[in-house]
Structure formats: C-alpha cells, structure tokens
Scaffold this active site. Sequence first.
Site, PDB file in Angstrom:
ATOM      1  CD  GLN B 266      -2.945   1.643   0.667  1.00  0.00           C
ATOM      2  OE1 GLN B 266      -3.131   0.435  -0.247  1.00  0.00           O
ATOM      3  NE2 GLN B 266      -2.782   3.004   0.102  1.00  0.00           N
ATOM      4  CG  HIS B 269      -0.440   2.963  -4.427  1.00  0.00           C
ATOM      5  ND1 HIS B 269      -0.824   3.003  -5.659  1.00  0.00           N
ATOM      6  CD2 HIS B 269      -0.511   1.529  -3.591  1.00  0.00           C
ATOM      7  CE1 HIS B 269      -1.359   1.094  -6.042  1.00  0.00           C
ATOM      8  NE2 HIS B 269      -1.451   0.937  -5.053  1.00  0.00           N
ATOM      9  CD  GLU B 334      -9.029   3.299  -1.742  1.00  0.00           C
ATOM     10  OE1 GLU B 334      -7.714   3.855  -2.190  1.00  0.00           O
ATOM     11  OE2 GLU B 334      -8.477   3.141  -2.935  1.00  0.00           O
ATOM     12  CG  HIS B 335      -7.718  -1.250  -0.357  1.00  0.00           C
ATOM     13  ND1 HIS B 335      -7.100   0.555  -0.965  1.00  0.00           N
ATOM     14  CD2 HIS B 335      -9.076  -1.347  -1.465  1.00  0.00           C
ATOM     15  CE1 HIS B 335      -7.184   0.675  -2.153  1.00  0.00           C
ATOM     16  NE2 HIS B 335      -8.486  -0.315  -2.529  1.00  0.00           N
ATOM     17  CG  ASP B 368      -4.469  -3.389  -5.970  1.00  0.00           C
ATOM     18  OD1 ASP B 368      -5.493  -3.099  -5.349  1.00  0.00           O
ATOM     19  OD2 ASP B 368      -3.467  -3.265  -4.987  1.00  0.00           O
ATOM     20  CG  HIS B 427     -48.451  23.736  -9.899  1.00  0.00           C
ATOM     21  ND1 HIS B 427     -47.820  24.164 -10.532  1.00  0.00           N
ATOM     22  CD2 HIS B 427     -47.513  22.111  -9.581  1.00  0.00           C
ATOM     23  CE1 HIS B 427     -46.293  23.898 -10.551  1.00  0.00           C
ATOM     24  NE2 HIS B 427     -46.451  23.041 -10.400  1.00  0.00           N
TER      25      HIS B 427
END
Lengths: 437, 437
Positions: B266, B269, B334-335, B368, B427
């Site tokens: 991780q 990245h 996220e994960h 991934d 209306h």
Amino acid sequence: MIKTYDVKSAQETILKRNYNHLLEYPENLIKSTEKLFGIGVSPDKAVDIILRSVRENGDRAIAEWTKLLDGINITDIRISAELIENAYRSLSPSLLDVFKLSASRIKLFHEQQPLPNWETTTLGGILGQRTTPIERVGVYVPGGTAPLPSSLLMSVIPAQVAGVNQIIICTPPNPDKSILAAAAICNIKDVFLAGGAQAVAAMAYGTKTIPKVDKIVGAGNLYVTLAKQKVYGTVGIEGLAGPTETMVIADKTANPAWVASDLLAQAEHDYLASAILLTPDADIARTVAAEIDNQLAKLSRSEMIETSLQNRGGIVLTPDLRSAAMLADDYGPEHLCLSVEKPEEVAGWINNAGGIFFGENSYEVLGDYMAGPSHIMPTGGTARFSSPLNVLDFVKISSVISLDPETSLELSPPAAKFAQTESLTGHAAAANYRIKQ
Amino acid sequence: MIKTYDVKSAQETILKRNYNHLLEYPENLIKSTEKLFGIGVSPDKAVDIILRSVRENGDRAIAEWTKLLDGINITDIRISAELIENAYRSLSPSLLDVFKLSASRIKLFHEQQPLPNWETTTLGGILGQRTTPIERVGVYVPGGTAPLPSSLLMSVIPAQVAGVNQIIICTPPNPDKSILAAAAICNIKDVFLAGGAQAVAAMAYGTKTIPKVDKIVGAGNLYVTLAKQKVYGTVGIEGLAGPTETMVIADKTANPAWVASDLLAQAEHDYLASAILLTPDADIARTVAAEIDNQLAKLSRSEMIETSLQNRGGIVLTPDLRSAAMLADDYGPEHLCLSVEKPEEVAGWINNAGGIFFGENSYEVLGDYMAGPSHIMPTGGTARFSSPLNVLDFVKISSVISLDPETSLELSPPAAKFAQTESLTGHAAAANYRIKQ
C-alpha cells in the site's frame, strides 16, 4: 402568446442546452453580489468567502451572514420543538390528511425499491456487494415566495426508507408553517434556521449547533448550488439543480385544455422555468396555444408565466411522433409527459428523462405531490447521467471480497505478474509471500 | 521504522481526516502553479483558465497546454489503430493471459450486479423505475511513473457491462504500451493523448477531435480532481479521488509477514499513500513492525515507502477488536483488510469502507488486479457516502408514472389542495381541470 417553432429554429433556441451554467452568471446576480461583497467579487468568490468563514467561525458566521444576506437577526439557530409542534397543530385536519396521504404514497413507493445486496460463489469463495445506509443526511429546504413543504416530504422520506440514522433540515429564517408541519409529519426534530451557502457550509463542516452530515440534498438558489459543488468531496450531494423543465409530447388524441394547463403549471414555478410542447399535429399546436391564452388570464402568477413561456417555453412542430421523441431524448428533460394514444411506444424511444408520465391520467402535478416517486429530478440535461432522488442516494456499497484458499493461491501468480508490469514491486512481493507458503 | 500509536494519539494524527483537502493545496503545487501561470494564481484559478481555454479553443488549446505542462509537441491527439494494435502484439503471451484473466473476472463479477428495474401495481396503475445505460463515458487514465493498465480494465469493463454505447479514453502523451494493450483487450478504439485538466475539459465540453461525453470517471493528479469538480453538473463524475489508503485489522491469528507485506504494498503507491494497522495484540504490533524493517530493504520503491509510512502510516494499539472496528468505521477507509480469525464478526461492525477483504486469503493486491470488483474505491473518508465504481455508475434511472384513471381522479383533489398551500395556483388549476371532467 406562446411561440411556435419548427425543429431547426427550436434547436437553435429553446432546445439548446447551456451546459456551462455555472461558468456564466446572470447580470443581476453579479450586480447584487458586487453590492454586498465589493466590486470584482464574483458569485463564485463570494461563496468561497462564505464557506471559509463558516468553517472557521461556525455559528457566529451563520448569524452574521443571515443578518447581511437575509436582513434578519437570529437568536436561536435551532427551531424549538414547540414551534414545530405548534405549526403541526395549526394545520387544518383536511390539509393534514393531504400531507399524510402524500407522505404515505412516497413511503410506499420507495419501500419497494430493491437494494443492490448480492453475493456470488461462482468466482471462488464469496464476492459481492453489501449496501448500508448513509449515517447523517442534511436536507436543504428553500424559503422564498412559494414555500415547498412537498420538497421536504420528497427528500426526507426516501432517506428514512433507506434507513438513514440522522436527518437534519436547514431552511432560511421565518419558514412557513407548512414546512415545519411537514417536518413534524416526518418526525424530524432537527430543523435549523440557515439559508444559502452558509447553510451548505454548516452542514458540510459542522458548527456547534448544526451537526456535520455525510450528504447534503435539496435545491436552492445559485449560491446554494455553487456551495454544494464546492463542498462535494467533503460531503456527498445528490446533484446540482437548475431551473425546472417540462416537455410534453402530444398527438391528435390529446386534450388541448389539459396540455395547456400542464404547460402553464410548469411555467409558474419561476422566471427561468421551461415548458415545451412537441407535437406533429398542427391542430393541437393551434388549440393548445389558444387554450394557453384563455387560461392564463385566470391565473394569479400570470406575469411569471408570461415571462418564462416567452423566454424558455414554446411549441415545436415535428415531422412525426418519432422525431418528437428523438428531440426529447436528446434534450433529456426533467419531466417528460406523454399525452399520446400509445405512451408505451413513445417511451420506448426515450433513454434520457427524469420522470416519464404515461398518458394524460398521469399529469405532472400528480407527480409533484401525490403519485409517490420523488419529485426531485435531474434538470438541465443531467438526466443523461443522473437519476431522480431515490433510495440509492441514501445508501452506499461496500465491495465484499472473500476468496477461498484455492482461488487465492491460483490468482496470486497472475497478480504478481500484473504488479511487475506496473512497476509495483511491493505489490508483487505481497503476492509472492502467499505463493511461497 | 513504522511508528506505533495509542488510540488517542492516532486520532490526533494519522486517523484524523482532513475533509478540506480541496481548499488547502500543498506548498509545492502552489509553487509549480505560480511558476507556470504567474504569481498569485492558485491551482484553482489555473484550472479555471485551462477549462475556459479548452472550451473556447478546443484542440488547439489541448496542444498548447500539452506543450506547456507536459513539455511535449503532439501532432495527432488521436492514437492510431495501428499503434494500439502494435502495443497489443508487443505484449508477451503470458502477460496477455494475465490481462485477459483479470478482464474476464471483472466482467463476470459486474455482470451479476442487479439493476434497479422494477414496477409495482399496488399504488394504482403502474409505478416504478426504468434503468438505462449512460450513452457516452470518458475514462481518464493517468500516466506518471507507474502506468496503471489495471485501472483502465477496472473502469472500462463495468461501463461495458452496463451497456454504455461509446467509451473514450484520455491519457497523457507517450502512454505505456501496457495501457494501449489493455485498451485493445477492451476493444476500445478511441484513445486520445490528453492529460490533466485539459483532458477533463475536452471530455466535458468536446473538441473537434475529442467527443463530449456524459460522464467522466478515473483518478488523476490534483489538477484532474479540481477540473472534475468544476465540470460536475455539465457532466457526471464518479467521485473525487484522494490518496489511496489501506487499513488492516489484525488479531493474534494473523501472519505478521503477510500483514507487513500488505502494508508495504500500500505504502509504495505514492508519497501520500496511507497504510495503517489496527490491532489489540502487542505481539502482532511488534512482529509486524520488525517484518516491515526486514522486508523494506528488498523493495525497489523503499524511499517512497519510508516517506509515506512515516507521515501517513502507523500501527495503532486498540483495547480490543471491537474498538479497532469502531475506529475503522469512523475513518471509512478505501480498503479494509480483516486479518482476523472471524472476519464475518468484525465486518458486522463496519458500515463505512470501500472494499472489505475477508481474511488473509483475500489480501488487497488480489483486489487490485484479479478478484473482480473494481479497484476504484472511495478515498478520504468518502466511503461514508459513496461506493466503489460499479455498474450503477454507468446507468441512470427514469421514474415511471402510469396511474390508472380511478387513482388519477382520486389523487386530483388532494393535489389541488397541496398546490394551493404552496401558492402554486396554476398547479391547482391543472388538477381542477381533471376533476371537472
């Protein structure tokens, strides 16, 4: 007074989408902004200023902007339970019944919406999607000339059906009793007196009084829309609302008086509202135009209607029904009303529309109040990529990945190879550790 | 080298969400923007300038920004079919097999996702929702140091499963062959050489070469993110991506070497990536920290990893598993990887997470590349209100309103009364015309 167009001239005028509405501001908005914020300050910049001040100064900033922009001194930002209760009691029993019938149909409709919870075992182990409600939602309810308790019901109830834990409402000071009564019907306790960009800022960042939410829904003026766009990412939003629009497709079987009344109803919303009739039938075009003139005189909002019909409304004569449908599909209207003999056939040609009203029994005003689906629908052509407000707006998905050991081992070598291709050697190493085992 | 935190100090540092990332820019970005655009020009303003120029000058503006920002003269904005074909042929058969296995699992997973098409007759006539694919989608594929053909597969294939008619790709000049090969595998013909905000502008407004789309998906640098936020409303977007993040919850049954390898993967990245371990087990905390030191030396991106682990990563010791889960749920990663004996139990405490990885067989690197669900997941805490990229991102709903005559007549008086309350007399009139009939 309504104008009639051929297809080509309509495409150059009333059917032309201005997709850049947020880049170009109306002259009067620029002027009023400069008057309040100083020469050269754009609405965009003014909203930045408001957002930042609320983020930094919380409730104090809310009070200051309310004084400056709404001209009102507020002592309590939170509306008391008594005030909500009193508003509820002040409604006539017959009006209360109407609100409750509307609320119950909105609830019944949205309760039937399926959620994307699913699992599969066909890919080795368990894979799927798990749906959970968003925890906190803020609903913006505009004030202004025509109070819209219906919009409160149409946004709060789908959120409740989704299972949202906390729903708060922000609305400008001195809200109409009907709005507070609608809040009471939905059993909402947290109603705050804040309008405009300052309300959006408060719900996005949180203040001492107004809690931070996870998602903000509801339409407002251009300041509200700009603020929603700017806080998107910090919180979710359901979309950016532009002026409301209705497109009617009619054939020779349509009732001209009804079509005219539907167009007039749409045109009375505000000066920018758009009401457009597409028809291949010259007789219908003529009789609807005559009916509009007839009926207009009797309506209280006739000045508003005349302006919006002249600037943004019209009747378009099309070669046939199919080409009317193609024009509508390209335009992607918020509301599409099919006043035709075979609405199913015409609907089959449509991909882009917020709500599709089949036949004259399903006229748009029923959709505004009583039918059941939320009347908050995508405007400005955004029906090409977005949906009416619905239960899915109040949930989110988690992907579930639970592979069995055999599949995991089988997928590890290709994962390592893919990672190498992307020069992510740490990724490859993580996969290789599993292979070695 | 990885730091260990108690809950309180973690909440004040690595677990603290900065929800205002788009209001505060990193110093180096401000400097590089001022160098290119002039002193005092913020990234926000620079993106405005780029958007406006592409809207007004189309392809010419794309070429000019590409020269200024990427330092490259482009002659053709469109990549030729031959170049795509050659890239595909240049891949080894074994790598091609890996890409195809990944593509087929992504397809199989998303094909099982149910769409919200439904109808009910319980409310009088037919009411429901009709789902149709978005017509044109633009996918942004970033260039940069690590080319990500996987991201192309993970965004294009769900769109294809949804039935999107036209999918185009924009990617910065000189794309890696693996990206073009992935495009070929998905049978995408329209690949354009444009990066950054200018690519987003081109897809939102259209140029002579690059068609206007209805929705833009895919992550990029901060210019791309700002541009997506600004064109939202003109087109749809799937979200605003921030730096990637992984949270691992581990108990004493976890394999420390595997947990360490997942955190390192991780962290590689980019400099802002976040890898956080939550564990109630002091032994696991110690052994994972030691394993990280062991494994780090062998990795090619160790400098990147050290920076991101030190600034944005860490190990948090929690009182028990339940409190680890509560911290994760509040953070909304996220994960979320559950390296625990009973992942189902821990997952039951979680509402906010993009992807939930059950047990050590489902390690994140498989997600991934190979597992099937899209790896494009909500970052920065947006999992509180948004979902991983999925088929629903590429469809939209039309509400269907087809009431029967009896129900229509029954609902007309309450609709008229509701409209009167809102001062919308046009209306009310439209409803009254139906009642009179």
